[in-house]
Design a protein around this motif. Sequence first.
Motif, PDB file in Angstrom:
ATOM      1  N   VAL B  88       0.830  -1.203   0.000  1.00 29.39           N
ATOM      2  CA  VAL B  88       0.000   0.000   0.000  1.00 29.39           C
ATOM      3  C   VAL B  88       0.871   1.262   0.000  1.00 29.39           C
ATOM      4  O   VAL B  88       1.897   1.319   0.680  1.00 29.39           O
ATOM      5  N   ASP B  89       0.431   2.235  -0.754  1.00 28.28           N
ATOM      6  CA  ASP B  89       1.071   3.547  -0.825  1.00 28.28           C
ATOM      7  C   ASP B  89       1.081   4.177   0.566  1.00 28.28           C
ATOM      8  O   ASP B  89       0.024   4.432   1.150  1.00 28.28           O
ATOM      9  N   ARG B  90       2.280   4.422   1.097  1.00 26.91           N
ATOM     10  CA  ARG B  90       2.378   4.942   2.462  1.00 26.91           C
ATOM     11  C   ARG B  90       2.496   6.456   2.533  1.00 26.91           C
ATOM     12  O   ARG B  90       2.637   7.021   3.607  1.00 26.91           O
ATOM     13  N   PHE B  91       2.473   7.115   1.383  1.00 27.58           N
ATOM     14  CA  PHE B  91       2.624   8.566   1.405  1.00 27.58           C
ATOM     15  C   PHE B  91       1.314   9.270   1.726  1.00 27.58           C
ATOM     16  O   PHE B  91       1.308  10.407   2.165  1.00 27.58           O
ATOM     17  N   PHE B  92       0.210   8.582   1.460  1.00 28.99           N
ATOM     18  CA  PHE B  92      -1.085   9.255   1.535  1.00 28.99           C
ATOM     19  C   PHE B  92      -2.001   8.610   2.564  1.00 28.99           C
ATOM     20  O   PHE B  92      -1.913   7.414   2.812  1.00 28.99           O
ATOM     21  N   ARG B  95      -7.810   7.164   2.613  1.00 27.62           N
ATOM     22  CA  ARG B  95      -8.914   7.560   1.745  1.00 27.62           C
ATOM     23  C   ARG B  95      -8.370   8.014   0.388  1.00 27.62           C
ATOM     24  O   ARG B  95      -8.925   7.686  -0.662  1.00 27.62           O
ATOM     25  N   GLU B  96      -7.281   8.736   0.434  1.00 27.98           N
ATOM     26  CA  GLU B  96      -6.684   9.171  -0.825  1.00 27.98           C
ATOM     27  C   GLU B  96      -6.102   8.004  -1.615  1.00 27.98           C
ATOM     28  O   GLU B  96      -6.152   7.986  -2.844  1.00 27.98           O
ATOM     29  N   VAL B  97      -5.532   7.046  -0.902  1.00 26.95           N
ATOM     30  CA  VAL B  97      -5.007   5.868  -1.585  1.00 26.95           C
ATOM     31  C   VAL B  97      -6.130   5.195  -2.384  1.00 26.95           C
ATOM     32  O   VAL B  97      -5.952   4.798  -3.534  1.00 26.95           O
ATOM     33  N   ARG B 115     -17.107   6.721  -3.402  1.00 30.86           N
ATOM     34  CA  ARG B 115     -16.846   5.292  -3.373  1.00 30.86           C
ATOM     35  C   ARG B 115     -15.894   4.920  -2.265  1.00 30.86           C
ATOM     36  O   ARG B 115     -16.054   3.903  -1.590  1.00 30.86           O
ATOM     37  N   ALA B 116     -14.875   5.756  -2.089  1.00 31.49           N
ATOM     38  CA  ALA B 116     -13.895   5.488  -1.035  1.00 31.49           C
ATOM     39  C   ALA B 116     -14.597   5.451   0.320  1.00 31.49           C
ATOM     40  O   ALA B 116     -14.398   4.528   1.110  1.00 31.49           O
ATOM     41  N   ASP B 130      -8.454   9.365   7.379  1.00 33.65           N
ATOM     42  CA  ASP B 130      -7.382  10.334   7.187  1.00 33.65           C
ATOM     43  C   ASP B 130      -6.036   9.874   7.747  1.00 33.65           C
ATOM     44  O   ASP B 130      -5.101  10.648   7.868  1.00 33.65           O
ATOM     45  N   THR B 131      -5.988   8.587   8.079  1.00 35.27           N
ATOM     46  CA  THR B 131      -4.760   8.017   8.643  1.00 35.27           C
ATOM     47  C   THR B 131      -3.953   7.363   7.535  1.00 35.27           C
ATOM     48  O   THR B 131      -4.523   6.857   6.584  1.00 35.27           O
ATOM     49  N   ARG B 132      -2.647   7.379   7.701  1.00 36.51           N
ATOM     50  CA  ARG B 132      -1.844   6.639   6.734  1.00 36.51           C
ATOM     51  C   ARG B 132      -1.791   5.162   7.112  1.00 36.51           C
ATOM     52  O   ARG B 132      -1.940   4.806   8.280  1.00 36.51           O
TER      53      ARG B 132
END
Lengths: 262, 329
Positions: B88-92, B95-97, B115-116, B130-132
Amino acid sequence: MSLVSGLTGFKTLTKREILRFLRRPRNTFVPPFVTNVLYFAVFGVILGDRVGEISLADGDPVPYILFILPGLVVLGAISNAFENASFSIFHGRWNEYIEETLTSPMPYSRMVAAYIVAGATRGILVGSLIAVIGAFFTSVGVARPLYLLAFGLVVSLLFASFGVVVGLWADDWDNLTMMNQFIVRPLVFFGGVFYAVRELPSPYQELSFLNPMVYMVNGVRYGFLGVSEVDPVWSLAVLTGLTAAVAGLDVALFERGYGLTD
Amino acid sequence: MTAAIDVENLQKRYEDVRALDGVSLTVPEGSFFGLLGPNGAGKTTFINILVGLVRRTGGRAEVFGHDVEDDYRRARDAIGLAPQEFNVDRFFPIREVLQHKAGYHGIPESTAGERADEVLRRVGIYDKRDTRFDWLSGGMKRRFMLARALITDPDLLILDEPTAGVDVQLRHDLWDLITELNEGGTTILLTTHYIEEAERLCDEVAILDSGRLLTVATPEELMDRGPDRITVTLRDAPATVPDLPTLAAGEREGRIEAVELDGDKLVVTATRGGLVAPDLVRALDRAGHEIVDFDISRTSLEEVFVEMTREGGGDRTAEPVAADGGELP
Ligand SMILES: Nc1ncnc2c1ncn2[C@@H]1O[C@H](COP(=O)(O)OP(=O)(O)O)[C@@H](O)[C@H]1O
Ligand SMILES: [Mg+2]
């Protein structure tokens, strides 16, 4: 089932890539800011007073600080474009989240386009930042805005494309630093950023013209100052061709799954 | 009807390892399909070929009729994957991922956010939107993997060991969720080495071992292959095993494997014990034995599985077991 035909995937990945560096200004914008303030202060102001003016092939001699400004812009633009693309791809491979993109229906060419566009965007932003810093030290104009734009764009795209290759090839963090420190920087330093190539004795002068950086630095210099040691049209054509070739290589590597699939 | 997954003679070699050695398999649309096998059997390799993370070295593989390489865009469009490892993308923030993942699949920005939220609610981690990823607990990470697979509303949901290392509560939540999805028409491919999970959920299971497909059957059929134990407790323990014609006949015909007397308990081991039991009870009754307790225990799928993979797995290559919820290197 909705088959993706639009550019949503490309737009999303480009946005993701741009947000990644925008949200980390301390890693992306502060270092070039500090370095370039130092460059301008030391090389431009302190050293520049002693060096005096530099004569280029055509036109009037220019003050040293103005002479080095385009080179510093190029240095900042290409190393940031390169670093963004190579870091992002390598980091995505390292932590495997590049699979989020790879397992999507996006065509490979659009994935590559997104990495290149985002990397080039960072290059252009950092290049512009450096020009603005320079403007605080000396009065700089833009003699040929279209040439400046074209060269700024093409060198950033070229190095972002190059960064994609390195991001795929690297299998360790050291590989990335190595490419930047030992290949990109030396080429730039011997590429006529800090001295006029035509002032070098033979054979160093002739050898220098084999260095692609000479064309990039001179192209951007032509955009700012309207003077150049090489023919700008010819340089632009060659650099554009080179960019297309490296971007083509990027797409081919993605399609083959080089560094991406087992 | 096109199959959700159709592979024929699928092969994958890594230098000296045959991770897949000629697998042919069809997963019908709408089914709940289990892919079972010990570690290193080739389950993840099979899945990764479907989504393009591994390139096959031979054979054919199609998803809803689309070749996974030549027509990769259509194939991948249909698949939602919750992989075994956390990629998983850890920068975002998560929800953004999810919004990004939706975008890669062509879902416009205007609807990706909704959808998210919907899938985050569905898996029960909306509060953490909103958590990474790194800051989620192990169980929440697993929930997120499912959310990410669902964000594209896939026709084929692939779950690679989704319940490895999760607690009972979460396991049941996940089971309920995927059962519901399957009832709504989503085809599910589940790999697991919790056999109980397959027994409970799957319409059909395939057993893979050392890159080869051992069998494809319903869990019921598989359990029928193993022997059942019939235990009859008698009021007066006889001195020897009662001499009953039905036992003799069963042993002759091979339906009955063993008959033992253990105090007042008569234990009969038979394939398809359900068919043997009524005759046995009637015969005992006729011979004057009084039955006080009666029990049939079926072979568990687990026992059948262990039996099957023990035979085939002599040359299995050992694979380091991934630490659950383990950080990536
Ligand atoms: N990248 C790789 N290089 C070499 N061998 C691999 C690679 N990936 C998997 N394998 C081998 O392929 C076999 C199947 O692995 P895998 O598909 O992960 O099994 P499973 O998911 O069933 O545990 C194992 O023997 C494993 O060691
Ligand atoms: Mg696996």
